[in-house]
Design a protein around this motif. Structure first.
Motif, PDB file in Angstrom:
ATOM      1  N   ILE A  47      47.644  30.286  50.062  1.00  0.00           N
ATOM      2  CA  ILE A  47      47.954  29.361  48.962  1.00  0.00           C
ATOM      3  C   ILE A  47      47.509  29.949  47.632  1.00  0.00           C
ATOM      4  CG2 ILE A  47      47.308  27.143  47.945  1.00  0.00           C
ATOM      5  CD1 ILE A  47      49.378  26.805  50.079  1.00  0.00           C
ATOM      6  N   VAL A  48      46.309  30.504  47.581  1.00  0.00           N
ATOM      7  CA  VAL A  48      45.794  31.065  46.330  1.00  0.00           C
ATOM      8  C   VAL A  48      46.657  32.221  45.863  1.00  0.00           C
ATOM      9  CG1 VAL A  48      43.863  32.376  45.353  1.00  0.00           C
ATOM     10  CG2 VAL A  48      43.425  30.297  46.647  1.00  0.00           C
ATOM     11  N   ARG A 108      49.750  32.795  46.505  1.00  0.00           N
ATOM     12  CA  ARG A 108      51.115  32.392  46.197  1.00  0.00           C
ATOM     13  C   ARG A 108      51.189  31.510  44.955  1.00  0.00           C
ATOM     14  NH1 ARG A 108      55.184  30.558  50.941  1.00  0.00           N
ATOM     15  NH2 ARG A 108      54.664  32.699  51.515  1.00  0.00           N
ATOM     16  N   TRP A 109      50.201  30.661  44.714  1.00  0.00           N
ATOM     17  CA  TRP A 109      50.291  29.666  43.651  1.00  0.00           C
ATOM     18  C   TRP A 109      49.470  30.001  42.412  1.00  0.00           C
ATOM     19  CZ3 TRP A 109      53.260  25.222  43.209  1.00  0.00           C
ATOM     20  CH2 TRP A 109      54.035  24.904  44.318  1.00  0.00           C
ATOM     21  N   PHE A 110      48.651  31.053  42.462  1.00  0.00           N
ATOM     22  CA  PHE A 110      47.780  31.375  41.326  1.00  0.00           C
ATOM     23  C   PHE A 110      47.823  32.856  41.006  1.00  0.00           C
ATOM     24  CE2 PHE A 110      46.232  27.365  42.792  1.00  0.00           C
ATOM     25  CZ  PHE A 110      45.787  26.706  41.653  1.00  0.00           C
ATOM     26  N   THR A 111      47.902  33.146  39.695  1.00  0.00           N
ATOM     27  CA  THR A 111      47.771  34.515  39.204  1.00  0.00           C
ATOM     28  C   THR A 111      46.383  34.723  38.605  1.00  0.00           C
ATOM     29  OG1 THR A 111      50.144  34.675  38.743  1.00  0.00           O
ATOM     30  CG2 THR A 111      48.701  36.230  37.588  1.00  0.00           C
ATOM     31  N   THR A 112      45.853  33.699  37.973  1.00  0.00           N
ATOM     32  CA  THR A 112      44.501  33.747  37.407  1.00  0.00           C
ATOM     33  C   THR A 112      43.600  32.769  38.149  1.00  0.00           C
ATOM     34  OG1 THR A 112      45.047  32.055  35.756  1.00  0.00           O
ATOM     35  CG2 THR A 112      45.388  34.367  35.131  1.00  0.00           C
ATOM     36  N   ASN A 113      42.287  32.895  37.936  1.00  0.00           N
ATOM     37  CA  ASN A 113      41.290  31.971  38.508  1.00  0.00           C
ATOM     38  C   ASN A 113      41.330  31.914  40.033  1.00  0.00           C
ATOM     39  OD1 ASN A 113      42.389  30.274  35.764  1.00  0.00           O
ATOM     40  ND2 ASN A 113      40.214  30.757  35.907  1.00  0.00           N
ATOM     41  N   ARG A 114      41.699  33.008  40.655  1.00  0.00           N
ATOM     42  CA  ARG A 114      41.824  32.999  42.112  1.00  0.00           C
ATOM     43  C   ARG A 114      40.474  32.804  42.805  1.00  0.00           C
ATOM     44  NH1 ARG A 114      46.186  37.685  43.820  1.00  0.00           N
ATOM     45  NH2 ARG A 114      48.067  36.540  43.199  1.00  0.00           N
ATOM     46  N   GLY A 115      39.449  33.464  42.301  1.00  0.00           N
ATOM     47  CA  GLY A 115      38.143  33.324  42.924  1.00  0.00           C
ATOM     48  C   GLY A 115      37.646  31.892  42.884  1.00  0.00           C
ATOM     49  N   LEU A 116      37.817  31.239  41.731  1.00  0.00           N
ATOM     50  CA  LEU A 116      37.365  29.859  41.583  1.00  0.00           C
ATOM     51  C   LEU A 116      38.109  28.928  42.526  1.00  0.00           C
ATOM     52  CD1 LEU A 116      35.712  27.699  40.120  1.00  0.00           C
ATOM     53  CD2 LEU A 116      37.514  27.619  38.375  1.00  0.00           C
ATOM     54  N   VAL A 117      39.441  29.074  42.606  1.00  0.00           N
ATOM     55  CA  VAL A 117      40.235  28.195  43.466  1.00  0.00           C
ATOM     56  C   VAL A 117      39.926  28.465  44.936  1.00  0.00           C
ATOM     57  CG1 VAL A 117      42.574  27.515  44.136  1.00  0.00           C
ATOM     58  CG2 VAL A 117      42.052  27.986  41.741  1.00  0.00           C
ATOM     59  N   MET A 118      39.742  29.737  45.289  1.00  0.00           N
ATOM     60  CA  MET A 118      39.380  30.044  46.667  1.00  0.00           C
ATOM     61  C   MET A 118      38.020  29.442  47.003  1.00  0.00           C
ATOM     62  SD  MET A 118      40.669  31.477  49.319  1.00  0.00           S
ATOM     63  CE  MET A 118      39.970  31.424  50.975  1.00  0.00           C
ATOM     64  N   GLY A 119      37.109  29.453  46.029  1.00  0.00           N
ATOM     65  CA  GLY A 119      35.824  28.818  46.241  1.00  0.00           C
ATOM     66  C   GLY A 119      35.964  27.325  46.490  1.00  0.00           C
ATOM     67  N   LEU A 120      36.845  26.666  45.726  1.00  0.00           N
ATOM     68  CA  LEU A 120      37.066  25.233  45.923  1.00  0.00           C
ATOM     69  C   LEU A 120      37.641  24.945  47.308  1.00  0.00           C
ATOM     70  CD1 LEU A 120      38.533  24.287  42.429  1.00  0.00           C
ATOM     71  CD2 LEU A 120      36.413  23.401  43.416  1.00  0.00           C
ATOM     72  N   LEU A 121      38.640  25.740  47.715  1.00  0.00           N
ATOM     73  CA  LEU A 121      39.249  25.516  49.023  1.00  0.00           C
ATOM     74  C   LEU A 121      38.253  25.816  50.143  1.00  0.00           C
ATOM     75  CD1 LEU A 121      42.861  26.929  48.503  1.00  0.00           C
ATOM     76  CD2 LEU A 121      42.149  24.539  48.657  1.00  0.00           C
ATOM     77  N   THR A 122      37.475  26.860  49.977  1.00  0.00           N
ATOM     78  CA  THR A 122      36.474  27.183  50.983  1.00  0.00           C
ATOM     79  C   THR A 122      35.430  26.076  51.079  1.00  0.00           C
ATOM     80  OG1 THR A 122      36.784  29.532  50.518  1.00  0.00           O
ATOM     81  CG2 THR A 122      34.803  28.920  51.720  1.00  0.00           C
ATOM     82  N   ALA A 123      35.107  25.473  49.936  1.00  0.00           N
ATOM     83  CA  ALA A 123      34.115  24.401  49.928  1.00  0.00           C
ATOM     84  C   ALA A 123      34.577  23.191  50.718  1.00  0.00           C
ATOM     85  CB  ALA A 123      33.806  23.985  48.492  1.00  0.00           C
ATOM     86  N   SER A 124      35.881  23.112  51.028  1.00  0.00           N
ATOM     87  CA  SER A 124      36.353  21.986  51.827  1.00  0.00           C
ATOM     88  C   SER A 124      35.695  21.965  53.202  1.00  0.00           C
ATOM     89  CB  SER A 124      37.880  22.057  51.985  1.00  0.00           C
ATOM     90  OG  SER A 124      38.257  23.243  52.671  1.00  0.00           O
ATOM     91  N   THR A 125      35.307  23.152  53.706  1.00  0.00           N
ATOM     92  CA  THR A 125      34.583  23.185  54.974  1.00  0.00           C
ATOM     93  C   THR A 125      33.270  22.429  54.852  1.00  0.00           C
ATOM     94  OG1 THR A 125      35.561  25.313  55.533  1.00  0.00           O
ATOM     95  CG2 THR A 125      33.557  24.697  56.705  1.00  0.00           C
ATOM     96  N   ALA A 126      32.571  22.672  53.742  1.00  0.00           N
ATOM     97  CA  ALA A 126      31.314  21.967  53.507  1.00  0.00           C
ATOM     98  C   ALA A 126      31.561  20.480  53.308  1.00  0.00           C
ATOM     99  CB  ALA A 126      30.617  22.546  52.282  1.00  0.00           C
TER     100      ALA A 126
END
Length: 431
Positions: A137-138, A140-158
């Protein structure tokens, strides 16, 4: 044959313009949250299943180990299926499988049925709704701020742990294990219409471009052929590089020191020290709460600093915290300190690992390669779930399991600094 998700179709505009990418992120966050809650549930079921059926902790933890392993092994194949048949179809199928398999466990009466429902089927389904989905998803849908968005999605586990664990533990205290499995099945089923209506295949499907892009996206040609062959061929190519094996080894240890050990056995470990199940589950929730901030912050840091140095810091602190826990007095203060300290670092390793994979293998292939790295993570988690159960059954306590896990965290910290650097890809290819 062309992927029907890429064939010409009327473009249906969506609200919010380019910011619609965050609507997609929100829905995928919920799907990842449900998957994480499902995978964390065996930790809550450990004691009630022992009481209801008399099954040994080794039997129950072995079924959890199967589910954890398949959760990781399914990742690279799920990434290939997404490229071949589309993200939405893959996620919808996975959610249905998760709901049906956990719901059917309501009728189980034998250990093999536990292995089939919470091990085999739910492991495959949840593996398609995991970190590899977030990476796809990151990219495909993002060119910038990929690390931040991946962090948000990863935080869904928490967040899944934060929301599910105390509530599920309270359900166990109220009505036993059966209301728990029905609740998890219902949550997975509720996400099916959200994914169907709100998650387009790619930005161009709704007349948009990826967030932060100054030009229209040029998607790669649709994948053809057998997705399983594609997943294996990507593994063969990646396995010829040192970067892959360093990432695989460190993520193996990541799984060994998180959901395999702490996620599966912490409640039982606390039970050995007279801490009731709801209180122990609250510790996991506290970890989840702080990891929500820790992993998001890790994504922000990943956009700005060397991800290898971040991994060194994360793994080192995690190893020390695991060595500390068995020697604590298991008071409210000491356990709370552990939960906060460990929680900030629970899965903060994911954004730096994804960035290294993107640098080493390119945006198009990185989700597939990362899927194999995640398989290493879940192989480590499965080994920890089994090893800790074996140690507990053989020796009567978890001391050696936590010391071994802490030592591996120190090893992973050193390995992280050995990963070679490559410049980021100059041209972004669509996933």
């Amino acid at each position: 044959m062309l992927d029907t998700s890429l064939q010409a179709a009327p473009v249906r505009k969506r609200p919010f313009g380019q910011n619609y990418a965050f609507v997609v992120v929100a829905v995928i966050f919920l799907a990842l949250l449900a998957s994480a809650g499902l995978r964390a549930t065996p930790g809550v079921l450990m004691l009630p299943l022992q009481g209801a059926f008399g099954w040994d902790v080794g039997v129950i933890s072995s079924s959890a180990a199967v589910g954890i392993f398949l959760y990781g092994l399914a990742g690279p194949f799920a990434a290939a299926v997404m490229q071949r048949f589309g993200i939405r179809r893959t996620v919808l199928g996975a959610l249905v499988l998760m709901s049906v398999s956990t719901g059917m466990s309501y009728f189980m009466t034998a250990p093999w049925q536990l292995f089939m429902s919470w091990g085999l089927l739910s492991g495959i389904g949840s593996g398609a709704v995991a970190n590899v989905l977030g990476a796809t998803i990151v990219n495909r849908w993002f060119t910038t701020n990929r690390g931040l968005v991946m962090g948000l999605l990863t935080a869904s586990t928490a967040t899944g742990t934060l929301i599910f664990m105390p509530g599920l533990a309270a359900l166990v205290a109220w009505g036993g294990w059966k209301p728990v499995v029905l609740t998890v099945a219902a949550c997975c089923a509720a996400l099916v219409p959200l994914v169907y209506f709100l998650v387009p295949e790619r930005p161009a499907s709704v007349g948009l471009r990826s967030f932060g892009s100054a030009h229209d996206d040029q998607p790669a040609p649709p994948a053809v052929g057998n997705p399983f062959t594609s997943a294996i061929s990507n593994l063969v190519r990646a396995a010829q590089t040192r970067a892959f094996w360093f990432l695989f080894a460190t993520f193996f240890i990541c799984g060994f020191t998180t959901n395999g050990l702490v996620g599966t056995h912490l409640i039982a470990f606390c039970g050995d020290h007279g801490i009731v199940e709801v209180q122990a589950a609250s510790l996991l929730a506290l970890m989840g709460f702080f990891d929500l901030f820790g992993t998001t912050l890790s994504g922000w840091l990943t956009d700005r600093f060397d991800p290898r140095k971040l991994l060194f810091f994360y793994y080192g602190l995690r190893g020390l915290s695991l060595i500390y826990l068995p020697y604590s007095d298991f008071s409210l203060v000491s356990l709370s300190v552990f939960a906060v300290f460990y929680g900030l670092d629970w899965i903060a390793t994911v954004p730096p690992t994804v960035r290294i994979a993107n640098e080493a293998f390119g945006d198009k292939n990185a989700p597939l390669v990362f899927g194999w790295v995640v398989a290493g993570h879940q192989l480590g988690a499965a080994c920890a779930a089994f090893l800790a159960g074996f140690v507990r059954s053989a020796q009567g306590d978890y001391l050696q399991a936590f010391i071994i896990a802490g030592a591996t965290g120190i090893v992973a910290a050193v390995l992280s600094l050995m990963i070679g650097r490559r410049p980021a890809q100059p041209v972004l290819a669509a996933a």
